[in-house]
Motif scaffolding. Structure first.
Motif, PDB file in Angstrom:
ATOM      1  N   UNK A   1      15.877   9.122 107.614  1.00 59.51           N
ATOM      2  CA  UNK A   1      15.908  10.474 106.797  1.00 59.51           C
ATOM      3  C   UNK A   1      17.289  10.355 105.537  1.00 59.51           C
ATOM      4  N   UNK A   2      17.396  11.439 104.981  1.00 60.29           N
ATOM      5  CA  UNK A   2      18.236  11.547 103.929  1.00 60.29           C
ATOM      6  C   UNK A   2      19.521  11.505 104.295  1.00 60.29           C
ATOM      7  N   UNK A   3      20.178  12.160 105.365  1.00 61.18           N
ATOM      8  CA  UNK A   3      21.450  12.221 105.689  1.00 61.18           C
ATOM      9  C   UNK A   3      21.973  10.997 106.232  1.00 61.18           C
ATOM     10  N   UNK A   4      21.092  10.197 106.970  1.00 56.76           N
ATOM     11  CA  UNK A   4      21.431   9.023 107.563  1.00 56.76           C
ATOM     12  C   UNK A   4      21.412   7.984 106.548  1.00 56.76           C
ATOM     13  N   UNK A   5      20.624   8.048 105.450  1.00 63.27           N
ATOM     14  CA  UNK A   5      20.696   7.156 104.468  1.00 63.27           C
ATOM     15  C   UNK A   5      21.897   7.311 103.613  1.00 63.27           C
ATOM     16  N   UNK A   6      22.153   8.717 103.255  1.00 59.84           N
ATOM     17  CA  UNK A   6      23.288   8.993 102.745  1.00 59.84           C
ATOM     18  C   UNK A   6      24.811   8.310 103.153  1.00 59.84           C
ATOM     19  N   UNK A   7      24.886   8.454 104.556  1.00 65.00           N
ATOM     20  CA  UNK A   7      26.080   7.953 105.412  1.00 65.00           C
ATOM     21  C   UNK A   7      26.111   6.419 105.300  1.00 65.00           C
ATOM     22  N   UNK A   8      24.820   5.774 105.375  1.00 64.17           N
ATOM     23  CA  UNK A   8      24.709   4.367 105.348  1.00 64.17           C
ATOM     24  C   UNK A   8      25.204   3.871 103.854  1.00 64.17           C
ATOM     25  N   UNK A   9      24.643   4.662 102.915  1.00 67.18           N
ATOM     26  CA  UNK A   9      24.878   4.125 101.642  1.00 67.18           C
ATOM     27  C   UNK A   9      26.482   4.068 101.336  1.00 67.18           C
ATOM     28  N   UNK A  10      27.128   5.147 101.989  1.00 71.57           N
ATOM     29  CA  UNK A  10      28.685   5.306 101.761  1.00 71.57           C
ATOM     30  C   UNK A  10      29.192   4.399 102.419  1.00 71.57           C
ATOM     31  N   UNK A  11      28.586   4.091 103.719  1.00 67.84           N
ATOM     32  CA  UNK A  11      29.397   2.656 104.285  1.00 67.84           C
ATOM     33  C   UNK A  11      29.167   1.505 103.617  1.00 67.84           C
ATOM     34  N   UNK A  12      28.022   1.191 102.904  1.00 69.17           N
ATOM     35  CA  UNK A  12      28.074   0.207 102.140  1.00 69.17           C
ATOM     36  C   UNK A  12      28.770  -0.199 101.136  1.00 69.17           C
ATOM     37  N   UNK A  13      28.958   1.153 100.189  1.00 62.46           N
ATOM     38  CA  UNK A  13      29.875   1.093  99.368  1.00 62.46           C
ATOM     39  C   UNK A  13      31.252   1.118  99.759  1.00 62.46           C
ATOM     40  N   UNK A  14      31.816   1.577 100.990  1.00 64.56           N
ATOM     41  CA  UNK A  14      32.872   1.530 101.501  1.00 64.56           C
ATOM     42  C   UNK A  14      33.235   0.047 102.034  1.00 64.56           C
ATOM     43  N   UNK A  15      32.360  -0.681 102.520  1.00 64.65           N
ATOM     44  CA  UNK A  15      32.379  -2.048 102.968  1.00 64.65           C
ATOM     45  C   UNK A  15      32.763  -2.935 101.746  1.00 64.65           C
ATOM     46  N   UNK A  16      31.891  -2.755 100.758  1.00 66.12           N
ATOM     47  CA  UNK A  16      32.427  -3.310  99.503  1.00 66.12           C
ATOM     48  C   UNK A  16      33.829  -3.192  99.001  1.00 66.12           C
ATOM     49  N   UNK A  17      34.086  -2.010  98.920  1.00 63.71           N
ATOM     50  CA  UNK A  17      35.600  -1.693  98.477  1.00 63.71           C
ATOM     51  C   UNK A  17      36.310  -2.448  99.487  1.00 63.71           C
ATOM     52  N   UNK A  18      36.302  -2.009 100.826  1.00 61.83           N
ATOM     53  CA  UNK A  18      37.210  -2.435 101.846  1.00 61.83           C
ATOM     54  C   UNK A  18      37.440  -3.876 101.854  1.00 61.83           C
ATOM     55  N   UNK A  19      36.379  -4.711 101.597  1.00 61.24           N
ATOM     56  CA  UNK A  19      36.360  -6.097 101.623  1.00 61.24           C
ATOM     57  C   UNK A  19      37.549  -6.769 100.672  1.00 61.24           C
ATOM     58  N   UNK A  20      37.951  -5.914  99.655  1.00 57.02           N
ATOM     59  CA  UNK A  20      38.921  -6.584  98.788  1.00 57.02           C
ATOM     60  C   UNK A  20      40.087  -6.723  99.633  1.00 57.02           C
ATOM     61  N   UNK A  21      40.753  -5.560  99.686  1.00 59.22           N
ATOM     62  CA  UNK A  21      42.201  -5.597 100.719  1.00 59.22           C
ATOM     63  C   UNK A  21      42.217  -6.349 101.865  1.00 59.22           C
ATOM     64  N   UNK A  22      40.854  -6.489 102.602  1.00 57.63           N
ATOM     65  CA  UNK A  22      40.830  -7.183 103.835  1.00 57.63           C
ATOM     66  C   UNK A  22      41.003  -8.739 103.457  1.00 57.63           C
TER      67      UNK A  22
END
Length: 100
Positions: free
Chosen positions: A50-71
């Motif tokens: 569903x859409x809500x889960x897709x939005x949350x997982x998409x946000x997690x995907x982008x956050x993972x990309x961004x978070x990998x840099x300081x990590x």
């Protein structure tokens, strides 16, 4: 043709995007890989959970990309990329793939 689980698509997008950017020394090419895999995974997430889960997982995907840099500054580039890819893959499986 067998469908590739969204967890594999998402994790591969993060790892593949970094790998392409590093080995070609063309960050935009890595960004293309990251984006294409992200869109493909988001479509699967929407169909499966569903859409809500897709939005949350998409946000997690982008956050993972961004978070990998300081990590990466703390643990190194490849361990950071594999860590965030594993986290996104696990979240994707838990939310979308295990249902189907």
């Amino acid at each position: 043709m067998a469908k590739v689980p969204s967890a594999v698509v998402a994790a591969s997008g993060l790892v593949g995007g970094y790998g392409v950017a590093r080995w070609t020394r063309q960050r935009p090419l890595g960004g293309i890989v990251l984006a294409v895999a992200g869109v493909a995974a988001a479509r699967q997430w929407r169909q499966q959970a569903g859409g809500v889960a897709a939005g949350a997982l998409s946000a997690a995907y982008v956050a993972a990309f961004a978070g990998s840099h300081p990590l990466a500054k703390k643990v190194g580039a490849w361990p950071a990329v594999f860590g965030v890819a594993g986290a996104v893959g696990l979240a994707s499986w838990a939310v979308a793939d295990r249902r189907g």
